[in-house]
Write an enzyme that holds these catalytic residues in place. Sequence first.
Site, PDB file in Angstrom:
ATOM      1  N   SER A 143       0.900  -1.257   0.183  1.00  9.89           N
ATOM      2  CA  SER A 143      -0.004   0.004  -0.094  1.00  9.89           C
ATOM      3  C   SER A 143       0.907   1.220   0.005  1.00  9.89           C
ATOM      4  CB  SER A 143      -0.841   0.081   1.174  1.00  9.89           C
ATOM      5  OG  SER A 143      -1.449   1.359   1.427  1.00  9.89           O
ATOM      6  N   TYR A 156      -2.367  -2.623  10.598  1.00 10.66           N
ATOM      7  CA  TYR A 156      -2.459  -2.635   9.066  1.00 10.66           C
ATOM      8  C   TYR A 156      -1.044  -2.067   8.330  1.00 10.66           C
ATOM      9  CZ  TYR A 156      -4.184  -1.695   4.450  1.00 10.66           C
ATOM     10  OH  TYR A 156      -4.161  -1.662   2.968  1.00 10.66           O
TER      11      TYR A 156
HETATM   12  N1  NAD Z   1      -8.636  -0.175  -1.195  1.00 11.56           N
HETATM   13  C1  NAD Z   1      -7.447   0.407  -0.901  1.00 11.56           C
HETATM   14  O1  NAD Z   1      -7.779   1.841  -1.149  1.00 11.56           O
HETATM   15  C2  NAD Z   1      -6.243  -0.355  -0.885  1.00 11.56           C
HETATM   16  C3  NAD Z   1      -5.161   0.810  -0.752  1.00 11.56           C
HETATM   17  C4  NAD Z   1      -4.151  -0.011  -0.466  1.00 11.56           C
HETATM   18  C5  NAD Z   1      -3.795  -1.180  -0.509  1.00 11.56           C
HETATM   19  N2  NAD Z   1      -4.952  -2.263  -0.512  1.00 11.56           N
HETATM   20  C6  NAD Z   1      -4.674  -3.603  -0.372  1.00 11.56           C
HETATM   21  O2  NAD Z   1      -5.178  -4.135  -1.519  1.00 11.56           O
HETATM   22  C7  NAD Z   1      -5.580  -5.587  -1.166  1.00 11.56           C
HETATM   23  C8  NAD Z   1      -6.764  -5.950  -1.378  1.00 11.56           C
HETATM   24  O3  NAD Z   1      -7.880  -5.013  -0.802  1.00 11.56           O
HETATM   25  P1  NAD Z   1      -9.327  -4.526  -1.320  1.00 11.56           P
HETATM   26  O4  NAD Z   1      -9.412  -3.217  -1.057  1.00 11.56           O
HETATM   27  O5  NAD Z   1      -9.496  -4.873  -2.629  1.00 11.56           O
HETATM   28  O6  NAD Z   1     -10.329  -5.139  -0.364  1.00 11.56           O
HETATM   29  P2  NAD Z   1     -11.579  -5.988  -0.101  1.00 11.56           P
HETATM   30  O7  NAD Z   1     -12.088  -6.264   1.332  1.00 11.56           O
HETATM   31  O8  NAD Z   1     -12.561  -5.523  -1.298  1.00 11.56           O
HETATM   32  O9  NAD Z   1     -11.010  -7.472  -0.674  1.00 11.56           O
HETATM   33  C9  NAD Z   1     -10.151  -8.137   0.045  1.00 11.56           C
HETATM   34  C10 NAD Z   1     -10.524  -9.767  -0.168  1.00 11.56           C
HETATM   35  O10 NAD Z   1      -9.642 -10.598   0.648  1.00 11.56           O
HETATM   36  C11 NAD Z   1     -10.510 -11.692   1.148  1.00 11.56           C
HETATM   37  N3  NAD Z   1      -9.789 -12.201   2.176  1.00 11.56           N
HETATM   38  C12 NAD Z   1      -9.782 -11.664   3.685  1.00 11.56           C
HETATM   39  N4  NAD Z   1      -9.297 -12.563   4.425  1.00 11.56           N
HETATM   40  C13 NAD Z   1      -8.774 -13.524   3.764  1.00 11.56           C
HETATM   41  C14 NAD Z   1      -8.049 -14.568   3.915  1.00 11.56           C
HETATM   42  N5  NAD Z   1      -7.819 -15.192   5.188  1.00 11.56           N
HETATM   43  N6  NAD Z   1      -7.912 -15.511   2.841  1.00 11.56           N
HETATM   44  C15 NAD Z   1      -8.104 -15.183   1.653  1.00 11.56           C
HETATM   45  N7  NAD Z   1      -8.961 -14.168   1.434  1.00 11.56           N
HETATM   46  C16 NAD Z   1      -9.238 -13.326   2.204  1.00 11.56           C
HETATM   47  C17 NAD Z   1     -11.717 -10.948   1.471  1.00 11.56           C
HETATM   48  O11 NAD Z   1     -12.693 -11.858   1.653  1.00 11.56           O
HETATM   49  C18 NAD Z   1     -12.203 -10.046   0.309  1.00 11.56           C
HETATM   50  O12 NAD Z   1     -12.675 -10.747  -0.834  1.00 11.56           O
HETATM   51  C19 NAD Z   1      -5.413  -5.696   0.396  1.00 11.56           C
HETATM   52  O13 NAD Z   1      -3.996  -6.297   0.752  1.00 11.56           O
HETATM   53  C20 NAD Z   1      -5.356  -4.286   0.935  1.00 11.56           C
HETATM   54  O14 NAD Z   1      -4.401  -4.238   2.068  1.00 11.56           O
HETATM   55  C21 NAD Z   1      -6.093  -1.617  -0.473  1.00 11.56           C
END
Ligand code: NAD
Length: 284
Positions: A143, A156
């Site tokens: 991130s 986080y």
């Molecule tokens: N959304 C943002 O702005 C943002 C910014 C920076 C980084 N990220 C990173 O992007 C990645 C995806 O996040 P997102 O925003 O798409 O979130 P999201 O919550 O929409 O999707 C995350 C998915 O991971 C799955 N998950 C959770 N625990 C799990 C496990 N133990 N095993 C397998 N799957 C599991 C959830 O069921 C969900 O479908 C994450 O690593 C997050 O930290 C997101």
Amino acid sequence: MEDLRGGVAVITGAGSGIGEGLARVAAEQGMKVVVADIALDRADSVANAIAEQGGEALAVKVDVSDPQSIEALAATVHDHWGDVTLLVNNAGVETLGFSWELSAQQWEKTLNINIHGAIHGVRAFAPRMIAAGKPAWIANTASIGGLGMMPIQTSYILSKHAMISFSECLFLEMQIKQAPITVSAILPGPVATRIFEDGGTTTDTSSEQHRVMMNTMLEADGISGYEAAQRILPQLAAGDFWVSTHPDITREFAAGRAAHLSALAKPALPEEVLRGMGLSVNGK
Ligand SMILES: NC(=O)c1ccc[n+]([C@@H]2O[C@H](COP(=O)([O-])OP(=O)(O)OC[C@H]3O[C@@H](n4cnc5c(N)ncnc54)[C@H](O)[C@@H]3O)[C@@H](O)[C@H]2O)c1
């Protein structure tokens, strides 16, 4: 992107958000896609949507925090489709609360998914990818927060610093082994996903307020998971190490971090950032 065509992509956390976007865009590029998620219903609906568009996808339930579950995923994928071309260790969760107020279980859950999930992914898939001897890609979703600091999201944020460090060391390890595996760190900026809807919190009001504000901010300013993936995949294919959805913000955060460290400055956040997050320091 041509190099990825016809290959096998494994995306964890692909039932939602950025992972879902990556699964869809990889399928559009002609990859066979393993949609891996702990929520099988979500993974199924993403895989079905890909199939409806004429792509090939396999939904698999996985808990990335469980090494046996990821090992089983790797075995299933190899039995089903053979060598893996692209692994994205993407599954991640948000947890909000003051460090001393989160329970041991909340800490363990966050770190087990966000850090150990990627480590288990590499342990399960990298030996097979190296043995295959073909060009392949491993990416870890960190991130832009991994370049900065954010109180109340401590568990986080530290996990995202760890993802950058893990990716850097893994990159060098692949070079030492002369393995044809490209390693990247994905540093998304704001993407409108369910991450703050699902984010666990302690019961205190400031953490809950912070979670709601972050969710509102992502809904208002975040790009879609699909658009994020359209920005991410070409950079992965090109072999970039630092992969960004918002290059200007990434450069700003990286420059800020570099300046802060080279000055050996005390931790600080600009007041407008704190206000934007609904936080204050020392009651100001
Ligand atoms: N959304 C943002 O702005 C943002 C910014 C920076 C980084 N990220 C990173 O992007 C990645 C995806 O996040 P997102 O925003 O798409 O979130 P999201 O919550 O929409 O999707 C995350 C998915 O991971 C799955 N998950 C959770 N625990 C799990 C496990 N133990 N095993 C397998 N799957 C599991 C959830 O069921 C969900 O479908 C994450 O690593 C997050 O930290 C997101």
